[in-house]
Motif scaffolding. Sequence first.
Motif: not given
Length: 160
Positions: A26-28, A123-128, A133-138
Motif C-alpha cells: 500500500a505504501e509503495i 486489512r481495514s486499517l491499512i485500507r483506511g 492518500a492514494a486517491r489524493r496521489a492519483a
Amino acid sequence: MNTTDTPEALYPLTIYFDGSCQLCSAEIRNLQLRDTHGRLSFVDCSPADFVSPVPGADRAALMNVIHGVGAGGQVLRAVDLFEAAYRAVGLPWVSRLLIHPLIRPIADRAYPWVVRNRYRLPRSLIRGLFERAARRAAQRAAAQPRCSDGACERSPEARS
C-alpha cells in the motif's frame, strides 16, 4: 544518514520492498502514484528466488527492513529511506518531520515494531490509512501536465 545533504546524487532511487506485505504494498503504491518525476523505482524482493543486488544485504535483510540504493550507490534503510522517498515525491513536510530532532527518535523506535507486526495489521486499517492518500496521489498525478518532445498537455480530468 541524513539524505538532505546531497539529494541530486541520490536519484533515481531504487526501493526494495516486501510485496507480500499489505502495508508495504500500500505504501509503495502511494509512492508510485506520487512519483510524477520518475525519481523512484521499485523492486519486489518477496519471491523466494530473489537474489539481492544490495551491497551487504541478502534477501532476508531486505524482507525485514526496507532498503534503497541511490544513483551514487548509497544504501538507505528504514526511516532514512522513507525520508528520501517522501522528499522525492513532493512531500517535503513528511520528509522534514522524519528528520526533526523530536520525531526522528520516535520514528526509529516505531519502525522495527511496525515491521515485526506488519502481517498482523488488519486489512481495514491499512485500507483506511492508504486509500485516501492514494486517491489524493492519483488526483495529483492526473493534474500534472504530460510532456513529450517539448510540448506539454494537461489531462482531461485536470482541465475540468
